[in-house]
Design a protein around this motif. Sequence first.
Motif, short mmCIF file in Angstrom:
data_model
loop_
_atom_site.label_atom_id
_atom_site.label_comp_id
_atom_site.label_asym_id
_atom_site.label_seq_id
_atom_site.Cartn_x
_atom_site.Cartn_y
_atom_site.Cartn_z
N ALA A 13 1.67 16.94 22.43
CA ALA A 13 2.56 17.99 22.92
C ALA A 13 2.79 19.09 21.89
O ALA A 13 3.56 20.01 22.13
CB ALA A 13 3.90 17.38 23.34
N GLY A 14 2.12 18.97 20.74
CA GLY A 14 2.21 20.02 19.73
C GLY A 14 3.15 19.75 18.58
O GLY A 14 3.32 20.60 17.69
N ALA A 15 3.79 18.57 18.57
CA ALA A 15 4.74 18.26 17.49
C ALA A 15 4.00 17.86 16.21
O ALA A 15 2.89 17.33 16.25
CB ALA A 15 5.68 17.15 17.92
N GLU A 16 4.64 18.11 15.09
CA GLU A 16 4.14 17.67 13.78
C GLU A 16 4.98 16.49 13.32
O GLU A 16 6.20 16.49 13.48
CB GLU A 16 4.22 18.79 12.76
CG GLU A 16 3.49 20.06 13.12
CD GLU A 16 3.81 21.16 12.14
OE1 GLU A 16 3.22 21.16 11.04
OE2 GLU A 16 4.66 22.02 12.46
N ILE A 17 4.34 15.51 12.71
CA ILE A 17 5.05 14.33 12.21
C ILE A 17 4.91 14.29 10.70
O ILE A 17 3.80 14.30 10.15
CB ILE A 17 4.49 13.04 12.84
CG1 ILE A 17 4.70 13.06 14.36
CG2 ILE A 17 5.15 11.81 12.23
CD1 ILE A 17 4.06 11.90 15.09
N VAL A 18 6.05 14.24 10.02
CA VAL A 18 6.08 14.22 8.56
C VAL A 18 6.71 12.91 8.11
O VAL A 18 7.93 12.73 8.17
CB VAL A 18 6.90 15.41 8.00
CG1 VAL A 18 6.79 15.45 6.48
CG2 VAL A 18 6.43 16.72 8.62
N PRO A 19 5.90 11.93 7.70
CA PRO A 19 6.46 10.63 7.30
C PRO A 19 7.17 10.69 5.95
O PRO A 19 6.83 11.49 5.08
CB PRO A 19 5.23 9.73 7.24
CG PRO A 19 4.08 10.64 7.00
CD PRO A 19 4.43 11.95 7.63
N PHE A 20 8.15 9.81 5.81
CA PHE A 20 8.82 9.62 4.51
C PHE A 20 9.24 8.16 4.40
O PHE A 20 9.32 7.45 5.41
CB PHE A 20 10.02 10.56 4.35
CG PHE A 20 11.21 10.22 5.21
CD1 PHE A 20 12.30 9.54 4.69
CD2 PHE A 20 11.23 10.57 6.56
CE1 PHE A 20 13.40 9.22 5.49
CE2 PHE A 20 12.32 10.26 7.36
CZ PHE A 20 13.40 9.58 6.83
N SER A 21 9.49 7.71 3.17
CA SER A 21 9.80 6.30 2.95
C SER A 21 11.21 6.11 2.41
O SER A 21 11.48 6.41 1.24
CB SER A 21 8.80 5.69 1.95
OG SER A 21 9.22 4.39 1.56
N PRO A 22 12.11 5.59 3.25
CA PRO A 22 13.44 5.25 2.73
C PRO A 22 13.39 4.21 1.62
O PRO A 22 14.20 4.26 0.68
CB PRO A 22 14.16 4.71 3.97
CG PRO A 22 13.50 5.40 5.12
CD PRO A 22 12.05 5.45 4.72
N LEU A 23 12.45 3.26 1.68
CA LEU A 23 12.36 2.25 0.63
C LEU A 23 11.97 2.84 -0.71
O LEU A 23 12.30 2.29 -1.77
CB LEU A 23 11.36 1.15 1.03
CG LEU A 23 11.79 0.20 2.14
CD1 LEU A 23 10.73 -0.87 2.36
CD2 LEU A 23 13.14 -0.45 1.84
N ALA A 24 11.25 3.96 -0.68
CA ALA A 24 10.89 4.66 -1.92
C ALA A 24 11.96 5.70 -2.29
O ALA A 24 11.73 6.51 -3.20
CB ALA A 24 9.54 5.35 -1.76
N VAL A 53 6.45 11.45 28.01
CA VAL A 53 7.13 11.40 26.72
C VAL A 53 7.32 12.82 26.22
O VAL A 53 6.38 13.62 26.19
CB VAL A 53 6.30 10.59 25.69
CG1 VAL A 53 6.94 10.68 24.32
CG2 VAL A 53 6.18 9.14 26.12
N THR A 54 8.55 13.15 25.85
CA THR A 54 8.86 14.46 25.28
C THR A 54 9.12 14.30 23.79
O THR A 54 9.91 13.43 23.39
CB THR A 54 10.11 15.06 25.94
OG1 THR A 54 9.91 15.14 27.35
CG2 THR A 54 10.40 16.45 25.38
#
Length: 436
Positions: free
Chosen positions: A269-280, A240-241
Amino acid sequence: MTAGLVISAPASGVGKTTLTLALARAWRNRGLNVQCFKSGPDYIDPAFHAAATGRASVNIDSWAMDRGTVAHLVSRGVDADIVLAEGSMGLFDGVAARGVSGTGATADIAEMLGWPVVLVIDPSGQAQTAAAIAAGLRDYRKGVHLAGVVLNRVASPRHEALVRRALNDAGIGVFGALPRHAEISLPKRHLGLVQAEEQAEIGKLIDEAARFVAEHVDLEAVLRSAANWTPEPAANGPNVTPPGQRIALARDAAFSFVYPHMLEAWRAAGAEIVPFSPLADEVPDASADVCWLPGGYPELHAGRIAANARFRSGLQVFAETRPVHGECGGYMVLGAALTDADGISHEMAGLLGLETSFARRRMHLGYRLAELAAPMPGHRIGARLRGHEFHYSTILTQPDTPLAVVHDATGAVIAETGSRRGQATGTFFHLIAEDR
């Protein structure tokens, strides 16, 4: 020493998930560390496993993953006392054509890992025939070992006695028998169980299931039936990339279908994940270099998504300079319009020309092998991606450049090619892994 078991059944809807959750919580309540996995592509059950055990669960899949990947993923259970792999459908149910390491059947995982199978049998409407079914499953495939049976939804003590005697005569042990118990029924909707995070009382429900199962099942006998297991050394992780270095990930009740192993692989693999909410009505993080909209239930929230102008305009601005990808429900939201179950059309983000309808329902279900005709975030032209598609929406129009040539598990070409327009891409399948 870690012990491993597979929880399976002759068919879907027999009670595999309930028994898995109940055993996991009951053993956890007794001080054991329990690790769960889900055999097959179901993306809802791992969250229930995590709620029961306090440990993250991931999918393991013989059609989409090689043996090294499966071994790598299950190695997280090395510090557990007991590892449970919950099956999907019936024990031997998979696709007709072999994938990377099997057909996707639960039996593949049982044989691959050497873990015995606990069968959940629902003898409703039968008695001795239940023993014939269990014996047939026991003898069907060399290399798959049956540990014993748990009976579910027995009608009466007399009914239980008839089934137990027949199983005993067939040389099959019975760990316990569960009467009908409506209080531990898990609520469902069109794509399976209502998600764990949507159920405020999920902890209480699992506790009640654990209490009930402990009352009717010999937990020590089940534990003794497990096989001692040591993970394979130097196993390969998923191929997975990450789609980017900083990933804006839509995450709420409408966008929740993403495989846990994918997120883990991105982070590894070093990636950062920044969640956000379309419903909000939130927008992708401005510092992100890619936006990913997973699947979920946008058809249940289409009016709200359409009304959230800040989200839709923010996504459009993001896509002017950076890639945006949507899977299944996320793909539908990237499109021009989504018609809900009542026949009302709702304006979506408009990054693609796709129009879909949930009013014209038709089930789309199965493994997918896609060869990319255009790049998508994290994957080059020509990459072979393995995934799974499950939805009830109908394509009204899919006018953009096809993203891939997509085949089902038999090799037949399907119409759900995915789309690409500018920086936006989308597929109806959920990505599991790329072929090595």
